[in-house]
Design a protein around this motif. Structure first.
Motif, PDB file in Angstrom:
ATOM      1  N   PHE A  11      11.267  70.682  11.703  1.00 37.38           N
ATOM      2  CA  PHE A  11      11.161  69.320  11.167  1.00 37.38           C
ATOM      3  C   PHE A  11      10.766  69.417   9.701  1.00 37.38           C
ATOM      4  O   PHE A  11       9.956  70.267   9.322  1.00 37.38           O
ATOM      5  N   ALA A  13       8.629  67.796   7.382  1.00 39.26           N
ATOM      6  CA  ALA A  13       7.536  66.826   7.258  1.00 39.26           C
ATOM      7  C   ALA A  13       7.094  66.770   5.801  1.00 39.26           C
ATOM      8  O   ALA A  13       7.496  67.608   4.996  1.00 39.26           O
ATOM      9  N   VAL A  18       7.970  72.048   9.531  1.00 34.79           N
ATOM     10  CA  VAL A  18       7.215  72.349  10.753  1.00 34.79           C
ATOM     11  C   VAL A  18       8.168  73.083  11.704  1.00 34.79           C
ATOM     12  O   VAL A  18       9.199  72.535  12.095  1.00 34.79           O
ATOM     13  N   ALA A  20       8.801  73.715  14.913  1.00 37.90           N
ATOM     14  CA  ALA A  20       8.372  73.236  16.240  1.00 37.90           C
ATOM     15  C   ALA A  20       8.866  74.154  17.352  1.00 37.90           C
ATOM     16  O   ALA A  20       8.154  74.398  18.324  1.00 37.90           O
ATOM     17  N   TYR A  39      -0.336  74.917  25.076  1.00 38.48           N
ATOM     18  CA  TYR A  39      -1.322  73.958  24.575  1.00 38.48           C
ATOM     19  C   TYR A  39      -0.633  72.935  23.679  1.00 38.48           C
ATOM     20  O   TYR A  39       0.541  73.103  23.315  1.00 38.48           O
ATOM     21  N   SER A  40      -1.367  71.912  23.331  1.00 37.24           N
ATOM     22  CA  SER A  40      -0.829  70.829  22.517  1.00 37.24           C
ATOM     23  C   SER A  40      -0.237  71.376  21.214  1.00 37.24           C
ATOM     24  O   SER A  40      -0.840  72.215  20.558  1.00 37.24           O
ATOM     25  N   GLY A  41       0.959  70.909  20.900  1.00 43.34           N
ATOM     26  CA  GLY A  41       1.601  71.329  19.657  1.00 43.34           C
ATOM     27  C   GLY A  41       2.410  72.608  19.771  1.00 43.34           C
ATOM     28  O   GLY A  41       2.992  73.079  18.791  1.00 43.34           O
ATOM     29  N   ALA A  42       2.496  73.173  20.977  1.00 41.26           N
ATOM     30  CA  ALA A  42       3.207  74.444  21.159  1.00 41.26           C
ATOM     31  C   ALA A  42       4.723  74.296  21.016  1.00 41.26           C
ATOM     32  O   ALA A  42       5.433  75.272  20.779  1.00 41.26           O
ATOM     33  N   GLY A  43       5.214  73.056  21.178  1.00 44.97           N
ATOM     34  CA  GLY A  43       6.657  72.845  21.026  1.00 44.97           C
ATOM     35  C   GLY A  43       7.363  72.463  22.314  1.00 44.97           C
ATOM     36  O   GLY A  43       8.595  72.367  22.357  1.00 44.97           O
ATOM     37  N   LYS A  44       6.604  72.208  23.369  1.00 53.09           N
ATOM     38  CA  LYS A  44       7.192  71.934  24.690  1.00 53.09           C
ATOM     39  C   LYS A  44       8.068  70.681  24.668  1.00 53.09           C
ATOM     40  O   LYS A  44       9.208  70.710  25.133  1.00 53.09           O
ATOM     41  N   SER A  45       7.515  69.592  24.139  1.00 54.76           N
ATOM     42  CA  SER A  45       8.275  68.327  24.162  1.00 54.76           C
ATOM     43  C   SER A  45       9.538  68.447  23.317  1.00 54.76           C
ATOM     44  O   SER A  45      10.604  67.976  23.719  1.00 54.76           O
ATOM     45  N   THR A  46       9.403  69.078  22.169  1.00 54.97           N
ATOM     46  CA  THR A  46      10.582  69.225  21.304  1.00 54.97           C
ATOM     47  C   THR A  46      11.673  70.019  22.026  1.00 54.97           C
ATOM     48  O   THR A  46      12.854  69.648  21.993  1.00 54.97           O
ATOM     49  N   GLU A 166       4.505  66.015  31.271  1.00 51.72           N
ATOM     50  CA  GLU A 166       3.091  65.766  31.586  1.00 51.72           C
ATOM     51  C   GLU A 166       2.942  64.615  32.581  1.00 51.72           C
ATOM     52  O   GLU A 166       2.020  63.791  32.444  1.00 51.72           O
TER      53      GLU A 166
END
Ligand SMILES: Nc1ncnc2c1ncn2[C@@H]1O[C@H](COP(=O)(O)OP(=O)(O)OP(=O)(O)O)[C@@H](O)[C@H]1O
Length: 343
Positions: A11, A13, A18, A20, A39-46, A166
């Motif tokens: 990304f 930014a 970033v 991701a 963990y949060s920010g690891a790139g899972k959702s992306t 999640e």
């Protein structure tokens, strides 16, 4: 089959690029439940958003059954998206619509008649255990029931793949287990592939057969769940596995300190059992061969989809040679041992 080939997503930014998702290669076979943990920010959702075309890779390709999703747009992409259902942490329900109307919504968008949509929605409500609640509004439902509506709605267009982002993170432990049981039964009944994003190893252990661990945009470890539990290689994976196998590690540390004070001559050992070992009376056999005093400090056994895994903290006191013999016996039985303290 789902296939990510050399996928990178960067990304742009304000603060700069970033990264991701970086150089991800991943294959998910049909009918599997594949967990993506990090963990949060690891790139899972992306990563998962690239699967339904909500994001496009900066480089690399994402394929479902040989169709390159990442190269599609417009009507062909919309058609492919019908093959993918998605459920979310906060359910994403329409609050002014009843349970039935929520489930019918994607069917209406797909152009089905009201009668057809209603019939299908009733069937789906039954499948997810919401029979009798069809006329309720989301505000009248418990968290678990809301997620059941989310699941029914996600299944409305007969998808081949269900993405779960999640989906149980906002639920209490018992409701989480009920929703996970439902996902497992749907996977088995409908032969649906499920891709689960989570930061909870418990979720992976309970229903996934494979897992990929993400850190800083990269998959740092992947494989069958039991293999990853057995032999975590990366520090991040060890953290997840330890959180899961010994959830109260901090408490254990306290108890270990207390025991050490009380029995300064003891040897404290952490034993990790895998698969069938967890059922075998290895410890009692060890004590028969090497008579020692044994205090169990803490332990637990968890079932995974592919076998059991257990961990036990014990304190051994007695003759030094017998303790060495006992540790040797455990090694022979291929029980992982970690001596935490030794005088
Ligand atoms: N549209 C965007 N623009 C800029 N940066 C983004 C965008 N989407 C995600 N990111 C960044 O990419 C990285 C990965 O985010 P992502 O949401 O995929 O992680 P995650 O593992 O799903 O975490 P979480 O569970 O917190 O959502 C983060 O640093 C995030 O801030």
């Amino acid at each position: 089959m789902i296939e990510f080939k050399d996928v990178t997503k960067t990304f742009q930014a304000k603060q700069g690029p970033v990264h991701a998702v970086q150089d991800v290669n991943l294959k998910i076979e049909d009918g599997h439940i594949y967990g993506i943990v990090g963990y949060s920010g690891a790139g899972k959702s992306t990563l998962v958003r690239m699967l339904n075309g909500l994001e496009t890779p900066t480089s690399g390709s994402v394929n479902i059954d040989g169709v390159e999703i990442s190269a599609l747009s417009g009507a062909p992409l919309r058609e492919q998206r019908h093959k993918i259902g998605m459920i979310f942490q906060h359910f994403n329900l329409l609050w002014s619509r009843t349970v039935l109307q929520n489930i019918m919504f994607p069917l209406e968008i797909a152009g089905q008649s009201k009668a057809e949509a209603e019939k299908k929605a009733h069937h789906l409500a039954e499948l997810v255990g919401l029979s009798g609640r069809e006329t309720a509004y989301p505000s009248e439902l418990s968290g678990g029931q809301k997620q059941r509506v989310g699941i029914a709605r996600a299944l409305a267009n007969d998808p081949q793949i269900l993405l779960s982002d999640e989906a149980t993170s906002a639920l209490d432990p018992q409701t989480t287990d009920e929703v996970l049981d439902l996902l497992l039964s749907i996977n088995q009944k409908l032969h649906l592939t499920i891709v689960l994003i989570t930061h909870e190893m418990h979720v992976i252990r309970k229903i996934a057969d494979h897992v990929a661990v993400m850190e800083s945009g990269k998959i740092v470890e992947q494989g069958p769940v039991l293999d990853v539990f057995k032999r975590p290689q990366q520090a991040v994976t060890k953290r997840f596995v330890n959180e899961e196998v010994t959830p109260s590690l901090n408490e254990t540390t306290v108890v270990v300190d207390q025991l050490l004070e009380k029995y300064p001559n003891g040897t404290i050992v952490r034993l990790t059992f895998h698969g069938d070992q967890a059922q075998l009376p290895i410890v009692s056999e060890m004590l028969k061969q090497f008579p020692l005093d044994l205090n169990i400090i803490e332990g637990g056994i968890h079932q995974t989809q592919e076998g059991a895994i257990g961990s036990l903290y014990v304190q051994l006191t007695g003759d030094r040679a017998k303790i060495d013999g006992a540790l040797g016996y455990l090694e022979k039985m291929r029980v992982e041992t970690e001596v935490l303290t030794r005088e």
